[in-house]
Design a protein around this motif. Structure first.
Motif, PDB file in Angstrom:
ATOM      1  N   VAL A   1       0.817  -1.523  -0.128  1.00  0.00           N
ATOM      2  CA  VAL A   1       0.149  -0.046  -0.031  1.00  0.00           C
ATOM      3  C   VAL A   1       0.855   1.155  -0.078  1.00  0.00           C
ATOM      4  N   ASP A   2       0.607   2.183  -0.924  1.00  0.00           N
ATOM      5  CA  ASP A   2       1.408   3.316  -1.106  1.00  0.00           C
ATOM      6  C   ASP A   2       0.503   4.304  -0.019  1.00  0.00           C
ATOM      7  N   PRO A   3       1.356   4.799   1.253  1.00  0.00           N
ATOM      8  CA  PRO A   3       0.726   5.597   2.050  1.00  0.00           C
ATOM      9  C   PRO A   3       0.337   7.031   1.500  1.00  0.00           C
ATOM     10  N   VAL A   4       1.249   7.439   0.679  1.00  0.00           N
ATOM     11  CA  VAL A   4       1.001   8.901  -0.088  1.00  0.00           C
ATOM     12  C   VAL A   4      -0.171   8.893  -0.966  1.00  0.00           C
ATOM     13  N   GLN A   5      -0.411   7.854  -1.570  1.00  0.00           N
ATOM     14  CA  GLN A   5      -1.796   7.750  -2.544  1.00  0.00           C
ATOM     15  C   GLN A   5      -3.243   7.812  -1.503  1.00  0.00           C
ATOM     16  N   VAL A   6      -2.795   6.900  -0.511  1.00  0.00           N
ATOM     17  CA  VAL A   6      -4.147   6.608   0.503  1.00  0.00           C
ATOM     18  C   VAL A   6      -4.291   8.150   1.085  1.00  0.00           C
ATOM     19  N   LEU A   7      -3.271   8.906   1.521  1.00  0.00           N
ATOM     20  CA  LEU A   7      -3.621  10.166   2.205  1.00  0.00           C
ATOM     21  C   LEU A   7      -4.067  11.226   1.157  1.00  0.00           C
ATOM     22  N   ASN A   8      -3.631  11.002  -0.020  1.00  0.00           N
ATOM     23  CA  ASN A   8      -4.198  12.230  -0.989  1.00  0.00           C
ATOM     24  C   ASN A   8      -5.734  11.735  -1.284  1.00  0.00           C
ATOM     25  N   HIS A   9      -6.110  10.329  -1.075  1.00  0.00           N
ATOM     26  CA  HIS A   9      -7.247   9.801  -1.397  1.00  0.00           C
ATOM     27  C   HIS A   9      -8.383  10.312  -0.368  1.00  0.00           C
TER      28      HIS A   9
ATOM     29  N   GLY B   1       0.003  -3.944   4.160  1.00  0.00           N
ATOM     30  CA  GLY B   1      -1.227  -3.781   4.935  1.00  0.00           C
ATOM     31  C   GLY B   1      -2.375  -3.698   3.934  1.00  0.00           C
ATOM     32  N   ASP B   2      -3.353  -2.845   3.976  1.00  0.00           N
ATOM     33  CA  ASP B   2      -4.575  -2.712   2.953  1.00  0.00           C
ATOM     34  C   ASP B   2      -4.992  -1.304   3.080  1.00  0.00           C
ATOM     35  N   ASN B   3      -5.700  -0.925   1.966  1.00  0.00           N
ATOM     36  CA  ASN B   3      -6.123   0.306   2.028  1.00  0.00           C
ATOM     37  C   ASN B   3      -7.121   0.890   2.848  1.00  0.00           C
ATOM     38  N   ALA B   4      -8.079  -0.103   3.229  1.00  0.00           N
ATOM     39  CA  ALA B   4      -9.057   0.482   4.210  1.00  0.00           C
ATOM     40  C   ALA B   4      -8.530   0.431   5.612  1.00  0.00           C
ATOM     41  N   ARG B   5      -7.353  -0.280   6.016  1.00  0.00           N
ATOM     42  CA  ARG B   5      -6.954  -0.086   7.345  1.00  0.00           C
ATOM     43  C   ARG B   5      -5.959   1.242   7.737  1.00  0.00           C
ATOM     44  N   LEU B   6      -5.355   1.253   6.430  1.00  0.00           N
ATOM     45  CA  LEU B   6      -4.508   2.549   6.400  1.00  0.00           C
ATOM     46  C   LEU B   6      -5.179   3.873   6.232  1.00  0.00           C
TER      47      LEU B   6
ATOM     48  N   ARG C   1      11.241   0.511   8.557  1.00  0.00           N
ATOM     49  CA  ARG C   1      10.040   0.870   8.806  1.00  0.00           C
ATOM     50  C   ARG C   1       9.425   2.251   8.172  1.00  0.00           C
ATOM     51  N   VAL C   2       8.338   2.366   7.773  1.00  0.00           N
ATOM     52  CA  VAL C   2       7.855   3.901   7.247  1.00  0.00           C
ATOM     53  C   VAL C   2       7.310   4.634   8.464  1.00  0.00           C
ATOM     54  N   THR C   3       7.632   5.831   8.738  1.00  0.00           N
ATOM     55  CA  THR C   3       7.324   6.661   9.692  1.00  0.00           C
ATOM     56  C   THR C   3       6.303   7.438   9.243  1.00  0.00           C
ATOM     57  N   LEU C   4       4.825   7.378   9.917  1.00  0.00           N
ATOM     58  CA  LEU C   4       3.885   8.473   9.868  1.00  0.00           C
ATOM     59  C   LEU C   4       3.714   9.287  10.899  1.00  0.00           C
ATOM     60  N   GLN C   5       3.623  10.562  10.839  1.00  0.00           N
ATOM     61  CA  GLN C   5       3.593  11.462  11.843  1.00  0.00           C
ATOM     62  C   GLN C   5       2.252  12.573  11.520  1.00  0.00           C
ATOM     63  N   VAL C   6       1.633  12.658  12.714  1.00  0.00           N
ATOM     64  CA  VAL C   6       0.581  13.656  12.676  1.00  0.00           C
ATOM     65  C   VAL C   6       0.612  14.545  13.692  1.00  0.00           C
ATOM     66  N   ILE C   7       0.826  15.944  13.261  1.00  0.00           N
ATOM     67  CA  ILE C   7       1.306  16.771  14.308  1.00  0.00           C
ATOM     68  C   ILE C   7       0.345  17.810  14.339  1.00  0.00           C
ATOM     69  N   ASP C   8      -0.161  18.447  15.610  1.00  0.00           N
ATOM     70  CA  ASP C   8      -1.231  19.530  15.497  1.00  0.00           C
ATOM     71  C   ASP C   8      -0.490  20.700  16.526  1.00  0.00           C
ATOM     72  N   THR C   9      -1.410  21.635  16.644  1.00  0.00           N
ATOM     73  CA  THR C   9      -0.892  22.801  17.420  1.00  0.00           C
ATOM     74  C   THR C   9      -1.975  23.190  18.650  1.00  0.00           C
ATOM     75  N   GLY C  10      -2.623  21.805  19.159  1.00  0.00           N
ATOM     76  CA  GLY C  10      -3.588  21.928  20.009  1.00  0.00           C
ATOM     77  C   GLY C  10      -3.084  21.949  21.430  1.00  0.00           C
ATOM     78  N   PRO C  11      -3.635  21.730  22.454  1.00  0.00           N
ATOM     79  CA  PRO C  11      -3.478  21.711  23.842  1.00  0.00           C
ATOM     80  C   PRO C  11      -2.212  20.485  24.316  1.00  0.00           C
TER      81      PRO C  11
END
Length: 617
Positions: free
Chosen positions: A443-451, A480-485, A524-534
């Motif tokens: 599964v390509d994580p970039v394609q899944v994210l763009n989707h 993996g698979d697209n649905a879970r990613l 391993r591929v590293t995915l990060q989600v960073i916000d500016t919340g509390p």
């Protein structure tokens, strides 16, 4: 076998006793040497004090003579009468002071008056112009000059003082003191020596005078004591070992030494070793007695000990089995609860989805019919306004009808939003209870994210959130698979948007989505989600991934999003952790293995496992 063991024990005991005895003797010897060293330092200090005191008794004498009026007149205008008068004065002063000799030298170094003028008349014929005591006094210096003993004369030291007449050098007043004159003022019952350049000048034993120090006290060894002081051990000519402590006088360049016999230290060492050896023998006999007593008691208690041991083992096994059974029952009860919760979730989703779908369908039909009716009414109203002269009444009716339609349309919109909200909740329950596919694929994580990003455009715009994406240069594939990613990205982005929406800030919020390619040390591929919340508190981080845990208000979510993410990541043989970012918000980091042929295997999914492992940065 027992005989060999007994011989080994006896050998070890003998070696231990010998080592202990030797160590005790060394300790006693070292302690005694430190005591002797301390006593020697006190004696050395006393020797120096007495020597200084004896020397100070004569320091005033040349200055006293240099100030005598008759002495100055003799040097200015010498005459036989003046010479006799001053010589008698020197003779009397010498007897009173206890010095060896007193004499007056003119500016050329010739003797003009002498305390022994009656016996040694040839003394006047000797020139002292090159003598150090004359040269130094002529130059205004007042030092002590030493004359070493030899076969012709005993050792002596000279004290001199300049004689001036109206600031003009007229001559020198000199005092000679034999070294043996100082002997009565020094310690009489102690061994000492005063030397210069390795030769003895004065000593407690008169036979040592004029001999080399190393000949009298032969170097034996330099021994380091426990107080980090090196002791100078020497051997006398009679074979006795002594401790020599010395100090050099800076002004005279004489070395003062005290000598201490260390026979008492050796005696104490031998006594300590004898006592320690006796103690070891007594201790060995005591151990033998204890062993014999122990064997007798052991033979009597063996049966009782065996029974007690068997009883204790049986009780321990019963407790272990009981504890294991209790843990198994607890695990089984928890597993049944989670299985029942999964079945209940499936049933609830199934029962709710049908009426929700019907409600959405009916609402859509109503809105469509309302739109058609509104179009038809608008056409009729325009036609009636053109034919009927009573247009004002028709406009009023049309306006009222439009207002009612608008209110009805808003209510239908609210109903639609509520049904969509319920659909989101049911989708989470459905995902929680859903059995994941077992076959892994690339599964390509970039394609899944763009989707999935277009579905969040409206949410990002409403919250004024700036989106930043960081993608790798080369293509990467995750096992993996697209649905879970998609589920991972959707839940993490939704969680970040909710966190930033709960905190009001004057600055624009930012959402950073980062995908990093694997490195050589970590495939391993590293995915990060960073916000500016509390950010994440310590209390929330401990149970953040537990099912149904949420910090939101009741009705705003089921608390299954992060639990689903953690379960999916664990199924994919990855890891997830949460930290607080540098900007103050939360940073979710997911590491998933890249796709290889070895990862394309069947994985058994454990969805309802609630164990959580948090990895700190």
């Amino acid at each position: 076998m027992k005989l060999q063991r007994l011989l080994l024990i006896i050998l070890l005991a003998t070696l231990s006793s010998s080592l202990f005895t030797w160590q005790v003797g060394r300790y006693a010897y070292d302690w005694s040497m430190i005591q002797l060293k301390g006593d020697g330092e006190d004696r050395l200090l006393g020797l120096i004090s007495q020597f200084r005191a004896a020397l100070d008794e004569y320091k005033y004498l040349p200055f006293l003579i240099s100030q005598n009026r008759e002495v100055k007149e003799l040097l200015l205008s010498p005459s036989p009468d003046k010479i006799a008068e001053v010589s008698r004065y020197l003779e009397q002063a010498n007897l009173v002071a206890g010095s060896t000799a007193l004499f007056i030298l003119d500016r050329n170094g010739q003797a003009k008056a002498f305390s022994y003028w009656r016996q040694q008349r040839d003394f006047y014929l000797i020139s002292h112009a090159q003598a150090p005591y004359f040269v130094e006094a002529k130059n205004g210096l007042h030092r002590i000059y030493l004359s070493k003993p030899d076969a012709l004369a005993d050792g002596a030291f000279y004290l001199s003082a300049s004689v001036y007449d109206n600031r003009h050098f007229a001559g020198v007043a000199t005092v000679r003191i034999n070294l043996d004159v100082l002997q009565p003022d020094l310690p009489q019952n102690e061994s000492y020596m005063i030397s210069q350049h390795g030769r003895v000048l004065l000593a407690s034993d008169s036979h040592w005078v004029q001999q080399e120090v190393d000949t009298i006290l032969q170097p034996f060894r330099q021994q380091l004591l426990s107080d980090d002081v090196v002791a100078d051990i020497r051997k006398q000519q009679d074979g006795q070992k002594v401790l020599v402590q010395s100090i050099k006088l800076d002004d005279l360049q004489w070395q003062m030494s005290v000598i201490t016999n260390i026979k008492s230290a050796h005696n104490l060492e031998q006594t300590a070793r004898l006592y320690s050896l006796g103690g070891c023998i007594a201790f060995a006999l005591f151990l033998l007695w204890l062993r014999e007593r122990h064997l007798k008691n052991l033979s009597r208690l063996e049966t009782r000990a065996a029974l007690e041991q068997a009883n204790n083992q049986l009780e321990q096994k019963v407790q272990e089995r009981t504890q294991a059974l209790k843990m198994a029952q607890d695990e089984l009860a928890q597993a049944e609860k989670m299985a029942a919760l999964g079945r209940m979730s499936s049933a609830v989703v199934h029962e709710l989805n049908q009426p929700l779908t019907a409600m959405r369908t009916y609402v859509s039909i109503c809105r469509h019919l309302l739109a058609q009716q509104r179009t038809a009414q608008n056409s009729e109203s325009r036609l009636e306004q053109s034919v009927d002269k009573g247009g004002e009444q028709s406009d009023r009716l049309t306006a009222e009808q439009g207002c009612n339609d608008h209110l009805l349309d808003e209510n239908l919109v609210l109903i639609t939003q509520l049904t969509e909200r319920m659909a989101v909740l049911t989708r989470q329950l459905k995902t929680f209870a859903y059995k994941k596919p077992e076959k892994l694929s690339p599964v390509d994580p970039v394609q899944v994210l763009n989707h999935i990003l277009p579905s969040f455009q409206e949410r990002l715009a409403q919250g004024s959130i700036q989106l930043e994406c960081v993608f790798p240069d080369q293509a990467v594939s995750i096992a993996g698979d697209n649905a879970r990613l998609e589920q991972i990205f959707s839940n993490l982005i939704t969680n970040a948007c909710d966190a930033m929406a709960s905190e009001r800030s004057d600055q624009q919020h930012r959402l950073i989505l980062s995908i990093s390619a694997p490195v050589e040390t970590d495939q391993r591929v590293t995915l990060q989600v960073i916000d500016t919340g509390p950010g994440i508190t310590v209390q929330d981080s401990q149970q953040l991934f537990e099912p149904f845990y949420t910090s939101k208000a009741i009705g705003d979510g089921l608390g299954l999003g992060l639990s689903i993410v953690r379960s999916i990541v664990k199924d994919l043989q990855g890891e997830i952790r949460v930290d607080n970012s540098m900007e103050g918000g939360a940073c979710f980091t997911v590491r998933l293995p890249i796709y290889t042929q070895s990862t394309a295997i069947t994985h058994k999914c454990v969805i309802n496992n609630t164990d959580t492992t948090l990895h700190d940065k």
